[in-house]
Design a protein around this motif. Structure first.
Motif, mmCIF file in Angstrom:
data_model
loop_
_atom_site.group_PDB
_atom_site.id
_atom_site.type_symbol
_atom_site.label_atom_id
_atom_site.label_comp_id
_atom_site.label_asym_id
_atom_site.label_seq_id
_atom_site.Cartn_x
_atom_site.Cartn_y
_atom_site.Cartn_z
ATOM 1 N N TYR A 36 0.839 -1.201 0.000
ATOM 2 C CA TYR A 36 0.000 0.000 0.000
ATOM 3 C C TYR A 36 0.876 1.255 0.000
ATOM 4 C CZ TYR A 36 -3.271 3.595 1.396
ATOM 5 O OH TYR A 36 -4.017 4.751 1.439
ATOM 6 N N LEU A 37 1.870 1.295 0.872
ATOM 7 C CA LEU A 37 2.724 2.477 0.998
ATOM 8 C C LEU A 37 3.538 2.737 -0.263
ATOM 9 C CD1 LEU A 37 3.965 2.054 4.671
ATOM 10 C CD2 LEU A 37 2.314 3.736 3.813
ATOM 11 N N ALA A 38 3.910 1.690 -0.983
ATOM 12 C CA ALA A 38 4.657 1.864 -2.224
ATOM 13 C C ALA A 38 3.841 2.658 -3.241
ATOM 14 C CB ALA A 38 5.049 0.502 -2.802
ATOM 15 N N LYS A 39 2.534 2.516 -3.166
ATOM 16 C CA LYS A 39 1.651 3.213 -4.097
ATOM 17 C C LYS A 39 1.191 4.557 -3.540
ATOM 18 C CE LYS A 39 -2.745 2.716 -6.475
ATOM 19 N NZ LYS A 39 -3.984 2.973 -5.794
ATOM 20 N N ASP A 40 0.795 4.583 -2.269
ATOM 21 C CA ASP A 40 0.155 5.760 -1.695
ATOM 22 C C ASP A 40 1.030 6.579 -0.747
ATOM 23 O OD1 ASP A 40 -2.711 5.761 -2.691
ATOM 24 O OD2 ASP A 40 -2.461 3.687 -2.051
ATOM 25 N N GLY A 41 2.130 6.032 -0.282
ATOM 26 C CA GLY A 41 3.084 6.801 0.506
ATOM 27 C C GLY A 41 2.821 6.970 1.991
ATOM 28 N N MET A 42 1.548 7.091 2.398
ATOM 29 C CA MET A 42 1.204 7.350 3.796
ATOM 30 C C MET A 42 -0.072 6.617 4.157
ATOM 31 S SD MET A 42 3.050 9.386 5.722
ATOM 32 C CE MET A 42 2.456 10.371 7.057
ATOM 33 N N LEU A 43 -0.177 6.252 5.423
ATOM 34 C CA LEU A 43 -1.444 5.785 5.983
ATOM 35 C C LEU A 43 -2.067 6.952 6.727
ATOM 36 C CD1 LEU A 43 -0.504 2.303 7.505
ATOM 37 C CD2 LEU A 43 -2.103 2.706 5.636
ATOM 38 N N SER A 44 -3.347 7.170 6.532
ATOM 39 C CA SER A 44 -4.044 8.203 7.302
ATOM 40 C C SER A 44 -4.052 7.826 8.770
ATOM 41 C CB SER A 44 -5.489 8.351 6.829
ATOM 42 O OG SER A 44 -5.517 8.838 5.524
ATOM 43 N N GLY A 45 -4.195 6.526 9.018
ATOM 44 C CA GLY A 45 -4.228 6.123 10.408
ATOM 45 C C GLY A 45 -4.111 4.639 10.619
ATOM 46 N N VAL A 46 -3.799 4.309 11.867
ATOM 47 C CA VAL A 46 -3.778 2.926 12.337
ATOM 48 C C VAL A 46 -4.652 2.884 13.582
ATOM 49 C CG1 VAL A 46 -2.367 1.089 13.352
ATOM 50 C CG2 VAL A 46 -1.482 2.432 11.426
ATOM 51 N N MET A 47 -5.506 1.869 13.647
ATOM 52 C CA MET A 47 -6.321 1.655 14.831
ATOM 53 C C MET A 47 -5.901 0.346 15.480
ATOM 54 S SD MET A 47 -10.410 0.895 15.282
ATOM 55 C CE MET A 47 -10.943 2.411 14.521
#
Length: 122
Positions: A36-47
């Protein structure tokens, strides 16, 4: 054992422990998150959604957990800790001193509220 769900459209990772954490748990999560990060760069959040902290099944699992956090914490905007566990409730105060994400704790029954908070970053 660690279950996880990556809400790709929202950039949110939800992790739910169901017993002692294993090294393979973090390898599975890292593989998915890294794609996911390779494509989008950042996660909005982790729960982290947990009634309690189950611990690790081995020292190798503890090290894998530490490595996952170290490698990914700068790529997460917010961390929601959804729990009634006294141990996990103090985590936001500890994490705030050395990790990048904004951290907030929510009572275990407020998963939807925590998710809404994570969604406000996009």
């Amino acid at each position: 054992m660690l279950d996880f769900e990556l809400l790709r459209d929202k950039g949110i990772l939800i992790v739910t422990p169901h017993g002692p954490l294993e090294k393979a748990d973090f390898e599975r999560v890292a593989k998915e998150v890294d794609l996911y990060l390779a494509k989008d760069g950042m996660l909005s959040g982790v729960m982290i959604y947990a009634q309690g902290f189950p611990g690790w099944d081995s020292f190798a699992a503890f090290l894998a957990h530490f490595k996952f956090v170290k490698d990914h914490q700068r790529k997460v905007e917010r961390l929601a800790v959804v729990t009634d566990s006294d141990l996990l409730k103090i985590m936001p105060h500890i994490v705030a001193h050395f990790a990048h994400p904004e951290v907030k704790q929510f009572p275990y029954g407020e998963k939807a509220t925590a998710l809404a908070w994570l969604e406000t970053t996009r």
